[in-house]
Write a protein that holds these residues in place. Structure first.
Motif, PDB file in Angstrom:
ATOM      1  N   ASN A 343       0.844  -1.188   0.000  1.00  0.00           N
ATOM      2  CA  ASN A 343       0.000   0.000   0.000  1.00  0.00           C
ATOM      3  C   ASN A 343       0.884   1.245   0.000  1.00  0.00           C
ATOM      4  OD1 ASN A 343       0.809   0.447   2.664  1.00  0.00           O
ATOM      5  ND2 ASN A 343      -1.177  -0.034   3.562  1.00  0.00           N
ATOM      6  N   ARG A 344       0.262   2.398   0.022  1.00  0.00           N
ATOM      7  CA  ARG A 344       1.034   3.639  -0.058  1.00  0.00           C
ATOM      8  C   ARG A 344       2.036   3.747   1.085  1.00  0.00           C
ATOM      9  NH1 ARG A 344       0.908   8.860   2.083  1.00  0.00           N
ATOM     10  NH2 ARG A 344       1.571  10.499   0.612  1.00  0.00           N
ATOM     11  N   THR A 345       1.612   3.399   2.284  1.00  0.00           N
ATOM     12  CA  THR A 345       2.508   3.461   3.437  1.00  0.00           C
ATOM     13  C   THR A 345       3.752   2.616   3.208  1.00  0.00           C
ATOM     14  OG1 THR A 345       0.715   3.875   4.996  1.00  0.00           O
ATOM     15  CG2 THR A 345       2.713   2.926   5.892  1.00  0.00           C
ATOM     16  N   ASP A 346       3.573   1.425   2.643  1.00  0.00           N
ATOM     17  CA  ASP A 346       4.701   0.533   2.413  1.00  0.00           C
ATOM     18  C   ASP A 346       5.697   1.135   1.436  1.00  0.00           C
ATOM     19  OD1 ASP A 346       3.294  -1.291   4.018  1.00  0.00           O
ATOM     20  OD2 ASP A 346       2.377  -2.262   2.279  1.00  0.00           O
ATOM     21  N   LEU A 347       5.184   1.746   0.363  1.00  0.00           N
ATOM     22  CA  LEU A 347       6.056   2.339  -0.640  1.00  0.00           C
ATOM     23  C   LEU A 347       6.767   3.572  -0.092  1.00  0.00           C
ATOM     24  CD1 LEU A 347       3.642   2.002  -3.688  1.00  0.00           C
ATOM     25  CD2 LEU A 347       5.665   0.597  -3.215  1.00  0.00           C
ATOM     26  N   ILE A 348       6.023   4.397   0.637  1.00  0.00           N
ATOM     27  CA  ILE A 348       6.630   5.562   1.280  1.00  0.00           C
ATOM     28  C   ILE A 348       7.738   5.113   2.228  1.00  0.00           C
ATOM     29  CG2 ILE A 348       6.192   7.345   3.034  1.00  0.00           C
ATOM     30  CD1 ILE A 348       5.176   8.323   0.463  1.00  0.00           C
ATOM     31  N   ASP A 349       7.467   4.062   3.002  1.00  0.00           N
ATOM     32  CA  ASP A 349       8.431   3.591   3.992  1.00  0.00           C
ATOM     33  C   ASP A 349       9.654   2.983   3.324  1.00  0.00           C
ATOM     34  OD1 ASP A 349       8.999   2.771   6.912  1.00  0.00           O
ATOM     35  OD2 ASP A 349       9.170   0.872   5.830  1.00  0.00           O
ATOM     36  N   PHE A 350       9.472   2.253   2.245  1.00  0.00           N
ATOM     37  CA  PHE A 350      10.608   1.655   1.535  1.00  0.00           C
ATOM     38  C   PHE A 350      11.600   2.741   1.116  1.00  0.00           C
ATOM     39  CE2 PHE A 350      13.018  -0.127  -1.885  1.00  0.00           C
ATOM     40  CZ  PHE A 350      13.022  -1.501  -1.720  1.00  0.00           C
ATOM     41  N   LEU A 351      11.084   3.845   0.595  1.00  0.00           N
ATOM     42  CA  LEU A 351      11.928   4.914   0.056  1.00  0.00           C
ATOM     43  C   LEU A 351      12.105   6.082   1.011  1.00  0.00           C
ATOM     44  CD1 LEU A 351      10.337   4.922  -3.503  1.00  0.00           C
ATOM     45  CD2 LEU A 351      12.552   3.944  -2.858  1.00  0.00           C
ATOM     46  N   ARG A 352      11.331   6.097   2.105  1.00  0.00           N
ATOM     47  CA  ARG A 352      11.355   7.186   3.093  1.00  0.00           C
ATOM     48  C   ARG A 352      11.163   8.555   2.410  1.00  0.00           C
ATOM     49  NH1 ARG A 352      12.986   5.370   8.252  1.00  0.00           N
ATOM     50  NH2 ARG A 352      12.130   3.263   8.354  1.00  0.00           N
ATOM     51  N   LEU A 353       9.983   8.707   1.850  1.00  0.00           N
ATOM     52  CA  LEU A 353       9.639   9.935   1.150  1.00  0.00           C
ATOM     53  C   LEU A 353       8.723  10.792   2.002  1.00  0.00           C
ATOM     54  CD1 LEU A 353       8.853   8.417  -2.364  1.00  0.00           C
ATOM     55  CD2 LEU A 353      11.015   9.405  -1.575  1.00  0.00           C
ATOM     56  N   LYS A 354       8.698  12.078   1.689  1.00  0.00           N
ATOM     57  CA  LYS A 354       7.874  13.029   2.416  1.00  0.00           C
ATOM     58  C   LYS A 354       7.647  14.242   1.527  1.00  0.00           C
ATOM     59  CE  LYS A 354       8.051  15.850   6.648  1.00  0.00           C
ATOM     60  NZ  LYS A 354       8.905  16.240   7.782  1.00  0.00           N
ATOM     61  N   GLY A 355       6.608  14.994   1.845  1.00  0.00           N
ATOM     62  CA  GLY A 355       6.390  16.274   1.177  1.00  0.00           C
ATOM     63  C   GLY A 355       6.268  16.140  -0.330  1.00  0.00           C
ATOM     64  N   ARG A 356       7.004  16.944  -1.052  1.00  0.00           N
ATOM     65  CA  ARG A 356       6.864  16.977  -2.505  1.00  0.00           C
ATOM     66  C   ARG A 356       7.272  15.654  -3.147  1.00  0.00           C
ATOM     67  NH1 ARG A 356      11.956  18.709  -4.934  1.00  0.00           N
ATOM     68  NH2 ARG A 356      13.481  19.204  -3.310  1.00  0.00           N
ATOM     69  N   PHE A 357       8.195  14.929  -2.536  1.00  0.00           N
ATOM     70  CA  PHE A 357       8.578  13.646  -3.109  1.00  0.00           C
ATOM     71  C   PHE A 357       7.478  12.604  -2.915  1.00  0.00           C
ATOM     72  CE2 PHE A 357      13.168  15.051  -2.191  1.00  0.00           C
ATOM     73  CZ  PHE A 357      13.252  15.691  -3.417  1.00  0.00           C
ATOM     74  N   ALA A 358       6.799  12.649  -1.785  1.00  0.00           N
ATOM     75  CA  ALA A 358       5.647  11.764  -1.581  1.00  0.00           C
ATOM     76  C   ALA A 358       4.539  12.107  -2.570  1.00  0.00           C
ATOM     77  CB  ALA A 358       5.141  11.875  -0.146  1.00  0.00           C
ATOM     78  N   ALA A 359       4.377  13.386  -2.870  1.00  0.00           N
ATOM     79  CA  ALA A 359       3.364  13.793  -3.842  1.00  0.00           C
ATOM     80  C   ALA A 359       3.711  13.272  -5.245  1.00  0.00           C
ATOM     81  CB  ALA A 359       3.240  15.315  -3.855  1.00  0.00           C
ATOM     82  N   ILE A 360       5.008  13.244  -5.575  1.00  0.00           N
ATOM     83  CA  ILE A 360       5.421  12.674  -6.864  1.00  0.00           C
ATOM     84  C   ILE A 360       5.062  11.193  -6.917  1.00  0.00           C
ATOM     85  CG2 ILE A 360       7.409  12.091  -8.309  1.00  0.00           C
ATOM     86  CD1 ILE A 360       8.763  14.659  -7.244  1.00  0.00           C
ATOM     87  N   LEU A 361       5.304  10.485  -5.835  1.00  0.00           N
ATOM     88  CA  LEU A 361       4.941   9.073  -5.795  1.00  0.00           C
ATOM     89  C   LEU A 361       3.443   8.890  -5.976  1.00  0.00           C
ATOM     90  CD1 LEU A 361       6.243   6.193  -3.727  1.00  0.00           C
ATOM     91  CD2 LEU A 361       3.838   6.747  -3.448  1.00  0.00           C
ATOM     92  N   ASP A 362       2.644   9.716  -5.297  1.00  0.00           N
ATOM     93  CA  ASP A 362       1.196   9.615  -5.438  1.00  0.00           C
ATOM     94  C   ASP A 362       0.758   9.788  -6.891  1.00  0.00           C
ATOM     95  OD1 ASP A 362       0.733   9.196  -2.726  1.00  0.00           O
ATOM     96  OD2 ASP A 362       0.587  11.329  -2.284  1.00  0.00           O
TER      97      ASP A 362
END
Length: 523
Positions: A343-362
């Motif tokens: 899920n999104r949490t898993d992908l965010i956690d794998f790469l440790r993204l936040k802010g604008r980089f998390a928005a790029i992933l979304d």
């Protein structure tokens, strides 16, 4: 070297996770706090959810610095997975079906989706591409295969191929039976020699490099261009969690003129205070590594060797100049393929993204640019009528088959490094108690989960005394029969013992207590 029993901080020269001082003002330390909310939604209690459409991405995370990953992933509050009434089936640990597999689970990954998995894959991650429904058992088997823990294909290519399958292997200095990067290879490949593991990770010419992914990780060298987004972000901020000292240019010139060096070549790593009290030279070298001027592609005695990136990294990789969007999008695909279903949490956690980089992933997930297929996993948190996860479309195209690995699992293994995901997949609540005072520990100092039959059946706190592997504590998961699972436990313990050169196993304490006698029986 391992952390002492009173869990005091480490010698900094051995630290790879580079934690800041406790209580320090570290603007970049909490990288996934906003994403944790993804796993805090109620567990579905009704029948398996209907086919869903892709969730609208969360782009409300406030912009900030998306730099250094946290050293250890924290637990989220995901509901415990329902493993079903067959949790204690006693199925053969190495059978082709999970212990809780029913006819539906064995019928094929796409059998319950109402849409062919291949057609869904063709639609990518876009809302119009179709959503594949997965049972929890199906998702778990896809995850285990993606992680190289189910089927014979995982052994092909050895450690080198394993690293590329996983995308990242976390580094940590703790060595109880072995260091984590060795344990990760052992869990998938069996009794691979430890020198072979080292050669596969750190080689000349470089086949891998160290950098920040989920944490401090060893990464395939061909992924060097993909982390330019993080190197640029460090450079723009002009600091890490230590203030970057003057004289960094002189350090860089010294490496350029004199060749690769270690901190011992420039005065040592510490100032003489606590473990985080780094010397200016250590801070400078790490800063130069953060921004990509230097790179670590090998170690000597577990010490980083710093060299110029332009000398160590192949020229064709150095020449690639990717945008932030290209970096994050391609890394999202790598993370998704490594995790199998996420899920999104898993992908965010794998790469440790936040802010604008998390928005790029979304956006990459929403548009399908990440190359992942939206899926609905029964029992995983999510909103009704929307996909709650993504999967590798190639993985969805075939049913996972083959033998399950029976093995001890490192606490820093990507199978379980996100504690909320571990509970979501396996119904297994796991806490690493390294920093818990000894008298307050429940399961032990360096507790390792035991994987057998496609599930986590318990945990063991291992140690070594000469040529004896000592299990200080062994815990079988509640509801599982000792008579049915003692054999798998024993296999995991003896296999690990033989790998590290031990010729006996001794279990000191167990829950339930009868496991002590069962596991100490002669083999």
């Amino acid at each position: 070297m391992h952390r002492p029993e009173d869990a005091q901080p480490l010698n900094v020269e051995d630290v790879t996770l580079d934690d800041p001082a406790p209580g320090a003002d570290v603007p970049d330390a909490a990288l996934v706090s906003a994403a944790a909310a993804d796993d805090r939604q109620p567990l579905a209690t009704a029948a398996p959810p209907p086919t869903r459409t892709l969730a609208t991405p969360n782009t409300k995370t406030p912009p900030g610095n998306e730099l250094r990953p946290d050293a250890h992933s924290g637990a989220d509050t995901a509901p415990k997975a329902d493993l079903g009434p067959a949790a204690d089936s006693g199925a053969d640990a190495d059978s082709g079906a999970d212990a809780d597999s029913g006819p539906e689970a064995r019928s094929g990954v796409g059998a319950r989706s109402g849409a062919d998995a291949g057609a869904s894959a063709a639609g990518g991650g876009s809302a119009g591409g179709g959503v594949v429904d997965l049972t929890l058992d199906e998702a778990r088997r896809l995850i285990l295969r993606a992680q190289g823990l189910l089927g014979a294909d995982a052994r092909k290519g050895g450690v080198h191929a394993m690293l590329r399958r996983l995308g990242a292997v976390q580094l940590d200095t703790i060595s109880v039976l072995a260091r984590s990067h060795e344990l990760v290879a052992y869990a998938r490949l069996g009794a691979v020699s430890r020198p072979a593991v080292e050669r596969a990770y750190w080689h000349d010419p470089a086949r891998s490099f160290e950098y920040w992914c989920h944490a401090a990780c060893i990464l395939p060298v061909e992924h060097w261009p993909l982390y330019s987004f993080r190197r640029r972000a460090f450079r723009e901020r002009k600091f890490r969690w230590h203030e970057v000292p003057d004289g960094v240019d002189k350090l860089l010139a010294q490496v350029r003129d004199s060749g690769p060096l270690m901190t011992s070549d420039v005065g040592g790593a510490k100032n003489g205070g606590p473990w985080w009290d780094w010397s200016d030279s250590k801070i400078g070298l790490e800063w130069l590594l953060d921004i990509g001027e230097l790179v670590c592609t090998r170690r000597v005695g577990w010490r980083r060797v710093y060299d110029l990136a332009e000398r160590a990294i192949p020229a064709d990789l150095l020449a690639q100049d990717l945008t932030d969007e290209e970096c994050v999008t391609r890394l999202a695909g790598i993370a998704g393929r490594s995790l199998g279903v996420a899920n999104r949490t898993d992908l965010i956690d794998f790469l440790r993204l936040k802010g604008r980089f998390a928005a790029i992933l979304d956006e990459a997930l929403l548009s399908g640019a990440a190359g992942l297929t939206p899926v609905t996993v029964a029992g995983w948190p999510g909103k009704k009528g929307q996909a709650n996860a993504w999967a590798d479309p190639a993985a969805l195209a075939s049913e996972p088959r083959g033998r399950h690995r029976t093995t001890l699992v490192s606490p820093f293994d990507s199978l379980i490094w996100h504690r909320g995901r571990t509970e979501r997949i396996f119904g297994f609540t796991y806490t690493l108690e390294l920093y818990v005072p000894k008298h307050k520990r429940v399961h032990g100092y360096f507790t390792m989960p035991v994987l057998a039959g496609g599930r986590l059946i318990g945990r063991v706190d291992p140690a070594r005394e000469g040529t004896t592997l000592v299990a200080r504590q062994v815990h079988l998961e509640p509801g599982l029969s000792p008579a049915k699972w003692a054999g798998a436990f024993a296999d995991a313990l003896w296999s690990a013992a033989e790998w590290v050169g031990c010729d006996s196993v001794r279990v000191e304490r167990a829950d339930p207590p009868e496991l002590v006698t069962m596991l100490n029986a002669p083999r």
